[in-house]
Design a protein around this motif. Structure first.
Motif, PDB file in Angstrom:
ATOM      1  N   HIS A   1      25.371  -9.876 -11.739  1.00 28.92           N
ATOM      2  CA  HIS A   1      25.497  -9.095 -10.486  1.00 28.92           C
ATOM      3  C   HIS A   1      24.978  -8.415  -9.754  1.00 28.92           C
ATOM      4  O   HIS A   1      25.361  -8.193  -8.575  1.00 28.92           O
ATOM      5  CB  HIS A   1      25.104  -7.848 -11.287  1.00 28.92           C
TER       6      HIS A   1
ATOM      7  N   PHE B   1      28.134   0.570 -15.318  1.00 33.03           N
ATOM      8  CA  PHE B   1      28.803   0.176 -14.154  1.00 33.03           C
ATOM      9  C   PHE B   1      30.030   0.306 -13.823  1.00 33.03           C
ATOM     10  O   PHE B   1      31.136   0.464 -15.045  1.00 33.03           O
ATOM     11  CB  PHE B   1      28.331  -1.343 -14.222  1.00 33.03           C
TER      12      PHE B   1
ATOM     13  N   ASP C   1      33.649   0.095 -11.701  1.00 29.04           N
ATOM     14  CA  ASP C   1      33.888  -1.313 -10.769  1.00 29.04           C
ATOM     15  C   ASP C   1      35.159  -1.223 -10.272  1.00 29.04           C
ATOM     16  O   ASP C   1      36.372  -0.345 -10.530  1.00 29.04           O
ATOM     17  CB  ASP C   1      33.643  -2.616 -11.359  1.00 29.04           C
TER      18      ASP C   1
ATOM     19  N   TRP D   1      32.652  -6.470  -6.554  1.00 33.09           N
ATOM     20  CA  TRP D   1      32.816  -5.968  -7.559  1.00 33.09           C
ATOM     21  C   TRP D   1      32.096  -4.397  -8.093  1.00 33.09           C
ATOM     22  O   TRP D   1      33.554  -3.760  -8.509  1.00 33.09           O
ATOM     23  CB  TRP D   1      33.224  -6.701  -8.791  1.00 33.09           C
ATOM     24  N   ARG D   2      30.742  -4.224  -8.108  1.00 29.15           N
ATOM     25  CA  ARG D   2      30.539  -3.343  -8.291  1.00 29.15           C
ATOM     26  C   ARG D   2      30.645  -1.748  -7.198  1.00 29.15           C
ATOM     27  O   ARG D   2      30.143  -2.561  -6.782  1.00 29.15           O
ATOM     28  CB  ARG D   2      29.158  -3.720  -7.831  1.00 29.15           C
TER      29      ARG D   2
END
Length: 330
Positions: A230, A245, A247, A287-288
């Motif tokens: 991450h 999370f 995403d 992606w986060r």
């Protein structure tokens, strides 16, 4: 050293009430025996016992073994008034002592160097001692005794989480959460990973849900235990976290960022503890998008109800009417 009595009672877990302020006898390293402890001190108690405490000290370079401890006990601690104190840098060594107690009875005391450093630090604050201050300084400079600095408990927290299998307890509680029931029917979500599955991916284990929209979003809720993938550093070094999370497909980030209302919405999220990775550089991992994390030492009780309440709080923030309206726009 000042407060010898207080320190000895600490080393022996308050089992004895010392008659004198100082030990009546102190002996250095034993030599020439089939088993050789690092020393011994003796003292008298208010109930007229003469107690002998043999001790074995370890550093990271010299590991503790059950066999050595039992040899010390067999040779020196067979009478009712003789005991063995073991000091090591590793809290995990306590399991060795517990095994020895099962085999030989309650003849052992165990302390880590970190615990001793904290006690000495407390004593030294009220009764300054050159010897104690130099000993503590040596521990910090040489790093011979990891975590000797009283305020640095990061490694102990992580070891504690492993020994007590906290992650397994959390997973057991997570399995009983009915996440689907927390959503309004108007929100189009679909579970894609169940916590019962073999889904330890990307340094986390828990539930994953797809959020059906044009931005290809999904969210995770569970335990975050490895920050390598991450790129989001733990709030407390080496300590796992209860994490949420949210995403997004990296190819959709710029499109989402074009919305003029989103910055103020994310500013509102931030005030409620939600981290964002669109306008701020939380991580280089694209992606986060959003994250909400609590170190396990700060979470409280790891019950299903607490974990559910935590998730419901997060969902009520993230799936606000304003944000949902933006991310469900065709």
């Amino acid at each position: 050293m000042p407060n010898n009595k207080e320190f000895i009672e600490f080393l022996t877990d308050g089992k004895f009430s010392l008659l004198q302020q100082k030990p009546v006898c102190v002996k250095g390293v034993f030599v020439g025996y089939e088993s050789n402890p690092d020393g011994k001190f003796s003292f008298s108690t208010h109930d007229d016992q003469n107690i002998n405490i043999y001790f074995e000290n370890k550093t990271f370079r010299l590991g503790l073994t059950k066999e050595q401890i039992l040899r010390h006990n067999e040779k020196f601690c067979r009478d009712n008034n003789s005991f063995l104190l073991v000091v090591t840098p590793k809290i995990t060594d306590k399991s060795i002592i517990e095994d020895c107690i099962k085999d030989a009875g309650s003849k052992f005391f165990f302390k880590t160097w970190n615990e001793i450093a904290q006690q000495l630090h407390k004593i030294e604050e009220s009764n300054p001692s050159f010897v104690v201050s130099q000993f503590l300084e040596y521990g910090k400079l040489s790093k011979e005794f990891m975590n000797m600095q009283p305020t640095n408990d990061d490694v102990n927290i992580y070891i504690y989480s492993l020994i007590n299998k906290i992650e397994e307890k959390i997973i057991g509680s997570l399995k009983n959460i009915h996440i689907d029931s927390l959503f309004k029917k108007s929100i189009n979500i679909k579970r894609r990973k169940n916590i019962n599955d073999d889904n330890i991916d990307w340094g986390r284990v828990g539930y994953e849900y797809d959020f059906k929209n044009a931005y290809k979003m999904w969210f995770f809720y569970g335990i975050y235990f490895d920050d390598d993938d991450h790129g989001i550093k733990f709030k407390k070094k080496s300590e796992s976290e209860i994490a949420f999370f949210f995403d997004i497909d990296p190819e959709k980030r710029d499109e989402l960022k074009e919305n003029s209302s989103l910055k103020s919405i994310f500013d509102g999220f931030k005030k409620q503890g939600i981290e964002e990775n669109l306008f701020n550089d939380m991580t280089s991992n694209k992606w986060r998008l959003l994250a909400y994390r609590i170190p396990i030492s700060e979470f409280g009780e790891f019950s299903t109800s607490n974990l559910t309440d935590n998730l419901e709080k997060i969902l009520n923030i993230v799936f606000s009417e304003e944000f949902v309206k933006i991310i469900t726009k065709s």
